[in-house]
Design a protein around this motif. Structure first.
Motif, short mmCIF file in Angstrom:
data_model
loop_
_atom_site.label_atom_id
_atom_site.label_comp_id
_atom_site.label_asym_id
_atom_site.label_seq_id
_atom_site.Cartn_x
_atom_site.Cartn_y
_atom_site.Cartn_z
N ASN A 60 0.86 -1.19 0.00
CA ASN A 60 0.00 0.00 0.00
C ASN A 60 0.89 1.23 0.00
OD1 ASN A 60 -2.89 -0.77 0.09
ND2 ASN A 60 -2.31 -1.83 1.98
N ALA A 62 -1.49 5.64 3.67
CA ALA A 62 -2.78 5.35 4.30
C ALA A 62 -2.96 6.24 5.51
CB ALA A 62 -2.86 3.88 4.69
N TYR A 90 -5.48 6.53 8.63
CA TYR A 90 -6.48 5.60 9.17
C TYR A 90 -6.49 5.62 10.70
CZ TYR A 90 -9.39 1.38 9.20
OH TYR A 90 -10.43 0.50 9.36
N SER A 106 -5.14 6.23 0.59
CA SER A 106 -6.45 5.94 1.17
C SER A 106 -6.64 6.70 2.47
CB SER A 106 -6.62 4.44 1.42
OG SER A 106 -5.71 3.99 2.42
N GLY A 117 -9.52 6.76 6.06
CA GLY A 117 -10.71 6.21 6.69
C GLY A 117 -10.53 5.88 8.15
N GLN A 148 -8.51 5.71 -2.56
CA GLN A 148 -9.71 5.23 -1.87
C GLN A 148 -10.09 6.28 -0.84
OE1 GLN A 148 -9.27 1.57 0.32
NE2 GLN A 148 -11.48 1.22 0.43
N HIS A 153 -12.23 4.68 3.14
CA HIS A 153 -11.84 3.37 3.68
C HIS A 153 -12.38 3.28 5.11
CE1 HIS A 153 -8.41 0.40 4.86
NE2 HIS A 153 -9.57 -0.21 4.67
N GLY A 167 -14.70 4.17 -3.69
CA GLY A 167 -15.42 4.67 -2.53
C GLY A 167 -15.96 6.06 -2.69
#
Length: 416
Positions: free
Chosen positions: A311, A314, A316, A342, A344, A373, A376, A399
């Motif tokens: 990945n 991110a 998160y 991403s 989320g 994304q 997420h 998404g």
């Protein structure tokens, strides 16, 4: 006569204004110096607040030390023996440090070191001290009898609580012989730097990394090669710290969170790093090249190149949150097995979400699942603008269709 304002020394570095009634200018001085004891006391105070540091350089070559006066001493090649040598450098005065502005070669103390050394116990550095490699021959590796004191983490070199303005410059720090050991750790120190080192480890524990910055503020990791040998979980880790600077490094071959800006990392920056070769199969904990997680907030991740990772970047929050107010800008993310970028948050606790993060000017290409994304999990108020495909095509989004995650709101992707 009229009152005169006179500055009296009250305590080091502080002045108290007093009114002094005098008929003659010399009356003040005759009063101040009426007693030899007063003279000595005043001289002590003056010296105290004007304390300055002077640079000291000790050389250690293949276990033999040379001191500023030209004398020599056989020290040895084990870290415990080097630790004894560091007693040569006297403790620094905290008040004098507070009054110092420039920490450079005129005031810092140096151990110029070359040769091969073995860590039998973690080497702990003092304040205003530089462990400086001479040439390319310096190496530290684990001794067969290495032990860890109960009050020390298992790292080859340790910059501990209360230590300030210390640095490690150059050298190879190889902890791969034991997966419980880190290469270098800064813990609750301030204004410290690790530069131009090669740091190697196979460490795979929840609270460890090849190089760790935990707690404290204004610490730096830069211009270094950090390699996990396809075995280490984390390569570089910041947690519960602020104003950390991680830049101009090559970070590679870790199988978990490669560069991890973890919980309560704030106001920090990761930039100009090359993060690579943590690709397919390196999926422990998500296998993120750069992970901005949990309550990390107000951080700036920019101008990094991410290549051949599982990945990319991110953002998160899983356990604590939100992860908020971070800026992810102008990164190049190539050949990612899963997701390029991403954002989320997870589980049923909606406070664990991404919030008000900005993703701008990133160039993403060659992602297996999706380039970006945007939801997420739980997201509130993230903004995506000016991101593009690095190969000239179209970004692959995930998404965004009709707010695919019903718990997310006010997420915007602007592509004018």
């Amino acid at each position: 006569g009229s009152p005169r304002r006179v500055a009296f020394l009250d305590s080091p570095g502080r002045f108290q204004l007093a009114l002094y009634q005098s008929q003659h200018p010399t009356a003040l001085f005759s009063t101040m110096f009426a007693s030899p004891v007063k003279v000595l006391f005043l001289l002590f105070l003056v010296l105290k607040i004007t304390t300055t540091f002077s640079s000291t350089v000790v050389t250690l070559a293949d276990g033999k030390a040379t001191f500023p006066d030209g004398s020599t001493r056989e020290v040895g090649v084990f870290s415990s023996q080097i630790q004894d040598l560091l007693n040569y450098f006297e403790p620094v005065d905290a008040e004098a440090m507070r009054l110092t502005t420039f920490y450079n070669s005129s005031v810092l103390r140096y151990l110029d070191i070359s040769g091969e050394y073995f860590v039998d116990t973690p080497l702990s550095l003092p304040s205003m001290f530089v462990l400086r490699a001479v040439g390319s021959s310096l190496s530290f590796s684990l001794a067969p009898n290495a032990t860890v004191p109960s009050d020390s983490p298992s790292s080859l070199v340790h910059i501990s609580a209360g230590v300030s303005y210390s640095a490690v410059l150059g050298g190879t720090f190889d902890a791969t012989a034991d997966a419980a050991w880190e290469a270098i750790r800064i813990e609750d120190g301030t204004h410290n730097s690790v530069r131009s080192v090669t740091a190697l480890s196979h460490v795979f524990e929840a609270w460890k990394s090849t190089v760790t910055i935990r707690g404290g503020t204004r610490n730096e990791l830069s211009h270094s090669l950090i390699d996990g040998g396809d075995k280490a979980g984390r390569c570089a880790w910041t947690i519960a710290t602020s104003y950390a600077l991680v830049h101009d490094n090559v970070i590679q071959k870790c199988i978990g969170h490669v560069l991890d800006l973890d919980a309560y990392t704030s106001s920090s920056a990761a930039y100009n790093n090359l993060i690579q070769d943590t690709g397919e199969g390196n999926t422990v904990g998500g296998g993120q090249a750069i992970f901005v997680e949990e309550t990390a907030s107000g951080n700036f991740v920019f101008n990094n190149t991410l290549r051949n990772n599982f990945n990319g970047v991110a953002v998160y929050s899983l356990t604590v949150g939100p992860v908020a107010g971070n800026i992810i800008a102008n990164n190049v993310i190539e050949k990612t097995v899963n997701i390029g970028v991403s954002s989320g948050g997870g589980d049923a606790n909606y406070t664990n979400h991404a919030e008000d993060n900005v993703f701008v000017g990133n160039k993403v290409s060659g992602s297996g699942e999706a380039d970006c994304q945007v939801m997420h999990g739980h997201v509130v108020g993230d903004y995506w603008v000016g991101n593009e495909a690095g190969d000239g095509g179209d970004l692959k989004w995930m998404g965004t269709e009709g707010y695919a995650n019903p718990t997310s709101k006010n997420v915007t992707v602007f592509e004018p």
